[in-house]
Design a protein around this motif. Structure first.
Motif, PDB file in Angstrom:
ATOM      1  N   ILE A 112       0.819  -1.217   0.000  1.00 49.03           N
ATOM      2  CA  ILE A 112       0.000   0.000   0.000  1.00 49.03           C
ATOM      3  C   ILE A 112       0.857   1.273   0.000  1.00 49.03           C
ATOM      4  O   ILE A 112       0.614   2.177  -0.809  1.00 49.03           O
ATOM      5  CB  ILE A 112      -0.987  -0.011   1.186  1.00 49.03           C
ATOM      6  CG1 ILE A 112      -2.016  -1.134   1.008  1.00 49.03           C
ATOM      7  CG2 ILE A 112      -1.706   1.342   1.308  1.00 49.03           C
ATOM      8  CD1 ILE A 112      -2.983  -1.279   2.176  1.00 49.03           C
ATOM      9  N   PRO A 113       1.869   1.402   0.880  1.00 44.17           N
ATOM     10  CA  PRO A 113       2.664   2.643   0.886  1.00 44.17           C
ATOM     11  C   PRO A 113       3.342   2.934  -0.452  1.00 44.17           C
ATOM     12  O   PRO A 113       3.399   4.100  -0.869  1.00 44.17           O
ATOM     13  CB  PRO A 113       3.699   2.392   1.989  1.00 44.17           C
ATOM     14  CG  PRO A 113       3.057   1.377   2.883  1.00 44.17           C
ATOM     15  CD  PRO A 113       2.280   0.492   1.959  1.00 44.17           C
ATOM     16  N   GLN A 114       3.848   1.911  -1.131  1.00 37.41           N
ATOM     17  CA  GLN A 114       4.509   2.119  -2.416  1.00 37.41           C
ATOM     18  C   GLN A 114       3.515   2.590  -3.471  1.00 37.41           C
ATOM     19  O   GLN A 114       3.813   3.490  -4.260  1.00 37.41           O
ATOM     20  CB  GLN A 114       5.211   0.841  -2.872  1.00 37.41           C
ATOM     21  CG  GLN A 114       5.947   0.951  -4.201  1.00 37.41           C
ATOM     22  CD  GLN A 114       7.101   1.941  -4.175  1.00 37.41           C
ATOM     23  OE1 GLN A 114       7.553   2.357  -3.101  1.00 37.41           O
ATOM     24  NE2 GLN A 114       7.574   2.318  -5.352  1.00 37.41           N
ATOM     25  N   TRP A 115       2.334   1.976  -3.504  1.00 38.99           N
ATOM     26  CA  TRP A 115       1.303   2.420  -4.427  1.00 38.99           C
ATOM     27  C   TRP A 115       0.970   3.901  -4.192  1.00 38.99           C
ATOM     28  O   TRP A 115       0.929   4.700  -5.142  1.00 38.99           O
ATOM     29  CB  TRP A 115       0.035   1.581  -4.265  1.00 38.99           C
ATOM     30  CG  TRP A 115      -0.045   0.353  -5.099  1.00 38.99           C
ATOM     31  CD1 TRP A 115       0.142  -0.939  -4.679  1.00 38.99           C
ATOM     32  CD2 TRP A 115      -0.360   0.277  -6.499  1.00 38.99           C
ATOM     33  NE1 TRP A 115      -0.034  -1.802  -5.739  1.00 38.99           N
ATOM     34  CE2 TRP A 115      -0.337  -1.096  -6.859  1.00 38.99           C
ATOM     35  CE3 TRP A 115      -0.647   1.222  -7.477  1.00 38.99           C
ATOM     36  CZ2 TRP A 115      -0.605  -1.536  -8.158  1.00 38.99           C
ATOM     37  CZ3 TRP A 115      -0.910   0.799  -8.777  1.00 38.99           C
ATOM     38  CH2 TRP A 115      -0.890  -0.571  -9.103  1.00 38.99           C
ATOM     39  N   ILE A 116       0.730   4.257  -2.946  1.00 41.20           N
ATOM     40  CA  ILE A 116       0.370   5.628  -2.608  1.00 41.20           C
ATOM     41  C   ILE A 116       1.486   6.593  -2.996  1.00 41.20           C
ATOM     42  O   ILE A 116       1.238   7.666  -3.579  1.00 41.20           O
ATOM     43  CB  ILE A 116       0.060   5.758  -1.100  1.00 41.20           C
ATOM     44  CG1 ILE A 116      -1.224   4.980  -0.743  1.00 41.20           C
ATOM     45  CG2 ILE A 116      -0.070   7.212  -0.695  1.00 41.20           C
ATOM     46  CD1 ILE A 116      -2.481   5.538  -1.372  1.00 41.20           C
ATOM     47  N   LYS A 117       2.719   6.212  -2.711  1.00 41.49           N
ATOM     48  CA  LYS A 117       3.860   7.073  -3.024  1.00 41.49           C
ATOM     49  C   LYS A 117       3.951   7.362  -4.519  1.00 41.49           C
ATOM     50  O   LYS A 117       4.054   8.520  -4.936  1.00 41.49           O
ATOM     51  CB  LYS A 117       5.151   6.415  -2.532  1.00 41.49           C
ATOM     52  CG  LYS A 117       6.412   7.194  -2.874  1.00 41.49           C
ATOM     53  CD  LYS A 117       7.660   6.459  -2.411  1.00 41.49           C
ATOM     54  CE  LYS A 117       8.922   7.209  -2.822  1.00 41.49           C
ATOM     55  NZ  LYS A 117      10.158   6.469  -2.395  1.00 41.49           N
ATOM     56  N   SER A 143      -5.484   6.558   0.732  1.00 40.01           N
ATOM     57  CA  SER A 143      -5.197   5.258   1.328  1.00 40.01           C
ATOM     58  C   SER A 143      -6.366   4.879   2.218  1.00 40.01           C
ATOM     59  O   SER A 143      -6.860   5.704   2.988  1.00 40.01           O
ATOM     60  CB  SER A 143      -3.910   5.329   2.164  1.00 40.01           C
ATOM     61  OG  SER A 143      -3.745   4.153   2.932  1.00 40.01           O
ATOM     62  N   HIS A 196      -6.636   2.376   4.828  1.00 37.36           N
ATOM     63  CA  HIS A 196      -5.984   1.354   5.653  1.00 37.36           C
ATOM     64  C   HIS A 196      -5.610   1.980   6.987  1.00 37.36           C
ATOM     65  O   HIS A 196      -5.169   3.123   7.051  1.00 37.36           O
ATOM     66  CB  HIS A 196      -4.731   0.825   4.952  1.00 37.36           C
ATOM     67  CG  HIS A 196      -3.917  -0.105   5.804  1.00 37.36           C
ATOM     68  ND1 HIS A 196      -4.377  -1.347   6.194  1.00 37.36           N
ATOM     69  CD2 HIS A 196      -2.687   0.041   6.351  1.00 37.36           C
ATOM     70  CE1 HIS A 196      -3.451  -1.931   6.935  1.00 37.36           C
ATOM     71  NE2 HIS A 196      -2.422  -1.120   7.049  1.00 37.36           N
ATOM     72  N   ASP A 234      -6.087   5.683   8.194  1.00 36.94           N
ATOM     73  CA  ASP A 234      -6.433   6.486   7.013  1.00 36.94           C
ATOM     74  C   ASP A 234      -7.723   6.036   6.341  1.00 36.94           C
ATOM     75  O   ASP A 234      -7.966   6.369   5.187  1.00 36.94           O
ATOM     76  CB  ASP A 234      -5.291   6.425   5.992  1.00 36.94           C
ATOM     77  CG  ASP A 234      -4.014   7.020   6.530  1.00 36.94           C
ATOM     78  OD1 ASP A 234      -4.093   7.996   7.293  1.00 36.94           O
ATOM     79  OD2 ASP A 234      -2.933   6.494   6.196  1.00 36.94           O
ATOM     80  N   SER A 269      -6.412  -2.774   1.275  1.00 33.08           N
ATOM     81  CA  SER A 269      -5.798  -4.090   1.466  1.00 33.08           C
ATOM     82  C   SER A 269      -6.728  -5.219   1.056  1.00 33.08           C
ATOM     83  O   SER A 269      -7.950  -5.040   0.980  1.00 33.08           O
ATOM     84  CB  SER A 269      -5.421  -4.276   2.946  1.00 33.08           C
ATOM     85  OG  SER A 269      -6.595  -4.347   3.751  1.00 33.08           O
TER      86      SER A 269
END
Length: 226
Positions: A67-72, A87, A89, A92, A116
């Motif tokens: 998830i963090p990589q997608w958002i970044k 996000s 999850h 958030d 997720s």
């Protein structure tokens, strides 16, 4: 692909071809499919390229760790005046997806939500995200889609039930044990009704709706490292 270039990303030829494949499937068949490139060949970047080429409200689901990589990357590439990235999850979580989507549409923006597998599995039970099962998304993307290969799993059933104009399955291993693994992903991505064991039909679906490139195939087409 000018937006990606302006964001510091340049697509390799195989990634350009991947975006064209996905956009072509959506245009011609009004459905999604499977992007099954080897790990490291850029399934995430190609998917974002599709979002830019064919803008739409998009729900992306994957393991918690991605998830963090997608958002970044989404926040780096997508223009903030055209897209609203969220996000869904942990702390958030979106409290009312329908309201946020309507607000985005009012402001001529497309809503991009990353969540997720677990919240997809429980989306009709979790109060904050429960209405998402009734919302019709323009596009649904399932990252690490092989986790839905068993039609008896909750993840498969919820992904199959989720309302989206197109659905894309991302997995470097669409077949882990048997051909039925692939059929399950095709059922979600191609919106098939029921199961099929017809080998000819499976072959036709695979040849039309699945794109897979291996590192060995691509390595000779990449520019040399400087």
């Amino acid at each position: 692909m000018d937006t990606m270039i302006a964001s510091g990303y340049t697509l390799y030829p195989h990634q350009v071809a991947g975006v064209k494949f996905m956009a072509g499937i959506e245009d011609k068949y009004q459905r999604g499919g499977i992007l099954a490139d080897d790990v490291g060949l850029g399934k995430t970047i190609q998917t974002i390229g599709l979002i830019l080429e064919r803008p739409g409200h998009t729900l992306i689901a994957g393991p918690v760790g991605v998830i963090p990589q997608w958002i970044k990357v989404l926040n780096i590439i997508l223009p903030t005046n055209q897209y609203s990235v969220h996000s869904h999850h942990g702390k958030d979580r979106i409290h009312n997806v329908n309201t946020v989507m309507k607000m985005c549409s009012k402001n001529n923006k497309k809503l991009i939500v990353v969540t997720s597998h677990g919240l997809i599995e429980g989306m009709d039970k979790v109060y904050e995200f429960g209405e998402s099962i009734k919302i019709r998304w323009d596009r649904f993307v399932l990252d690490e889609a092989h986790y839905a290969r068993n039609p008896k799993t909750v993840l498969f059933r919820k992904c199959n039930k989720l309302h989206a104009h197109t659905k894309w399955m991302l997995s470097a291993t669409p077949i882990q044990n048997k051909i039925e693994d692939l059929v399950s992903l095709l059922r979600i991505g191609c919106n098939l009704r029921g199961n099929t064991k017809n080998k000819l039909k499976i072959k036709q679906l695979k040849n039309t709706f699945l794109l897979r490139r291996t590192k060995d195939e691509i390595i000779n087409t990449l520019p040399p490292l400087k």
